[in-house]
Design a protein around this motif. Structure first.
Motif, PDB file in Angstrom:
ATOM      1  N   GLU A  27       0.814  -1.211   0.000  1.00  0.00           N
ATOM      2  CA  GLU A  27       0.000   0.000   0.000  1.00  0.00           C
ATOM      3  C   GLU A  27       0.848   1.262   0.000  1.00  0.00           C
ATOM      4  O   GLU A  27       1.962   1.299   0.518  1.00  0.00           O
ATOM      5  CB  GLU A  27      -0.935   0.003   1.208  1.00  0.00           C
ATOM      6  N   VAL A  29       1.363   4.792   1.522  1.00  0.00           N
ATOM      7  CA  VAL A  29       1.035   5.355   2.831  1.00  0.00           C
ATOM      8  C   VAL A  29       1.355   6.837   2.857  1.00  0.00           C
ATOM      9  O   VAL A  29       2.474   7.253   2.550  1.00  0.00           O
ATOM     10  CB  VAL A  29       1.794   4.628   3.968  1.00  0.00           C
ATOM     11  N   ASN A  31       1.632   9.653   5.498  1.00  0.00           N
ATOM     12  CA  ASN A  31       1.808   9.746   6.950  1.00  0.00           C
ATOM     13  C   ASN A  31       1.991  11.197   7.382  1.00  0.00           C
ATOM     14  O   ASN A  31       2.737  11.951   6.756  1.00  0.00           O
ATOM     15  CB  ASN A  31       3.030   8.924   7.382  1.00  0.00           C
ATOM     16  N   ARG A  80     -11.137  -1.476   6.572  1.00  0.00           N
ATOM     17  CA  ARG A  80     -10.684  -1.059   5.251  1.00  0.00           C
ATOM     18  C   ARG A  80     -11.446  -1.701   4.100  1.00  0.00           C
ATOM     19  O   ARG A  80     -11.332  -1.265   2.949  1.00  0.00           O
ATOM     20  CB  ARG A  80      -9.184  -1.315   5.093  1.00  0.00           C
ATOM     21  N   TYR A  89     -10.470   0.714   1.263  1.00  0.00           N
ATOM     22  CA  TYR A  89      -9.190   0.372   0.640  1.00  0.00           C
ATOM     23  C   TYR A  89      -9.345  -0.587  -0.531  1.00  0.00           C
ATOM     24  O   TYR A  89      -8.648  -0.462  -1.538  1.00  0.00           O
ATOM     25  CB  TYR A  89      -8.251  -0.243   1.684  1.00  0.00           C
ATOM     26  N   ASN A  98      -6.503   5.425   8.430  1.00  0.00           N
ATOM     27  CA  ASN A  98      -6.225   4.366   9.389  1.00  0.00           C
ATOM     28  C   ASN A  98      -6.757   4.623  10.790  1.00  0.00           C
ATOM     29  O   ASN A  98      -6.714   3.743  11.644  1.00  0.00           O
ATOM     30  CB  ASN A  98      -4.715   4.103   9.484  1.00  0.00           C
ATOM     31  N   ASN A 111      -2.151   8.051   9.554  1.00  0.00           N
ATOM     32  CA  ASN A 111      -1.873   7.537   8.217  1.00  0.00           C
ATOM     33  C   ASN A 111      -3.137   7.434   7.372  1.00  0.00           C
ATOM     34  O   ASN A 111      -4.211   7.096   7.882  1.00  0.00           O
ATOM     35  CB  ASN A 111      -1.238   6.151   8.298  1.00  0.00           C
ATOM     36  N   SER A 113      -4.043   5.286   3.844  1.00  0.00           N
ATOM     37  CA  SER A 113      -3.545   4.273   2.923  1.00  0.00           C
ATOM     38  C   SER A 113      -4.243   4.408   1.576  1.00  0.00           C
ATOM     39  O   SER A 113      -5.453   4.627   1.507  1.00  0.00           O
ATOM     40  CB  SER A 113      -3.792   2.863   3.481  1.00  0.00           C
ATOM     41  N   ASN A 115      -4.650   2.292  -2.094  1.00  0.00           N
ATOM     42  CA  ASN A 115      -4.447   1.006  -2.755  1.00  0.00           C
ATOM     43  C   ASN A 115      -3.856   1.240  -4.146  1.00  0.00           C
ATOM     44  O   ASN A 115      -4.458   1.931  -4.967  1.00  0.00           O
ATOM     45  CB  ASN A 115      -5.791   0.288  -2.872  1.00  0.00           C
TER      46      ASN A 115
END
Length: 213
Positions: A27, A29, A31, A80, A89, A98, A111, A113, A115
């Motif tokens: 994935e 990410v 952040n 997700r 996701y 997240n 975070n 995410s 895909n």
């Protein structure tokens, strides 16, 4: 070694077709990390700084939405694999937050995410942060957004020693180019909340007051 975007407007293109390594399907990410403001002797006299991470996103079919902790509080989020206000996701929008670091205690911040299977379905994202409670103490946060794509160098956008009294900051824009590439652009612009940022970047949403309590 990370690639740092140093000035507002600086960009870096990530070509997903040129990734190397064994985790090419991992994935993507996004952040947000920051200094929580509650360490050391002098930190005992300061309240912890709680930043929240969120994003506006637009799909190639024209649909738009935003995701942040206020929006999916009160049980309006999910895992997700579910399509909720926390995102999803495994299917459209292929973007999932997240979770909210409410107390500002998580070591890795917050975070979002993405895909890799959906990168050509997404058109653009604006990554933002805001101070949910308390004064705008940006200079104490040392906030940094990192865009980590497996098999490529991490792209960093650092907020720096900002002194704005506005509590909402659009940090970075991600443009998904439709050719398995992502262009990351440094913004670091300050706004009077979600609606003000919306007007600045042309999202066209309507807003009502919300709370995480």
């Amino acid at each position: 070694m990370a690639i740092e975007l140093k000035k507002g407007g600086d960009t870096h293109r990530i070509d997903l077709t040129k990734r190397t390594g064994s985790n090419l399907n991992g994935e993507i990410v996004i952040n947000l990390d920051w200094s929580k403001g509650n360490g050391g002797f002098f930190g005992m006299f300061k309240s912890a700084i709680d930043l929240d991470l969120g994003c506006f996103y637009e799909m190639r079919d024209g649909s738009k939405m935003l995701i942040d902790g206020v929006q999916f509080s009160h049980g309006r989020g999910g895992n997700r694999d579910q399509q909720t206000r926390q995102g999803c996701y495994t299917k459209s929008p292929y973007i999932w937050h997240n979770g909210d670091d409410r107390g500002g205690n998580a070591q890795s911040g917050e975070n979002i995410s993405v895909n890799p299977a959906g990168v050509n379905d997404i058109k653009r994202m604006i990554i933002y942060t805001f101070i949910y409670e308390g004064a705008a103490r940006w200079a104490e946060t040392d906030a940094v957004v990192k865009v980590a794509v497996p098999g490529t160098e991490t792209v960093e956008v650092k907020m720096g020693q900002q002194t704005s009294d506005k509590k909402f900051c659009a940090i970075a824009e991600l443009n998904f180019n439709g050719d398995n590439s992502i262009t990351v652009k440094k913004l670091v612009t300050f706004h009077n909340g979600h609606a003000d940022c919306d007007r600045a970047y042309g999202w066209g949403f309507n807003y009502t007051a919300g709370s995480k309590d």
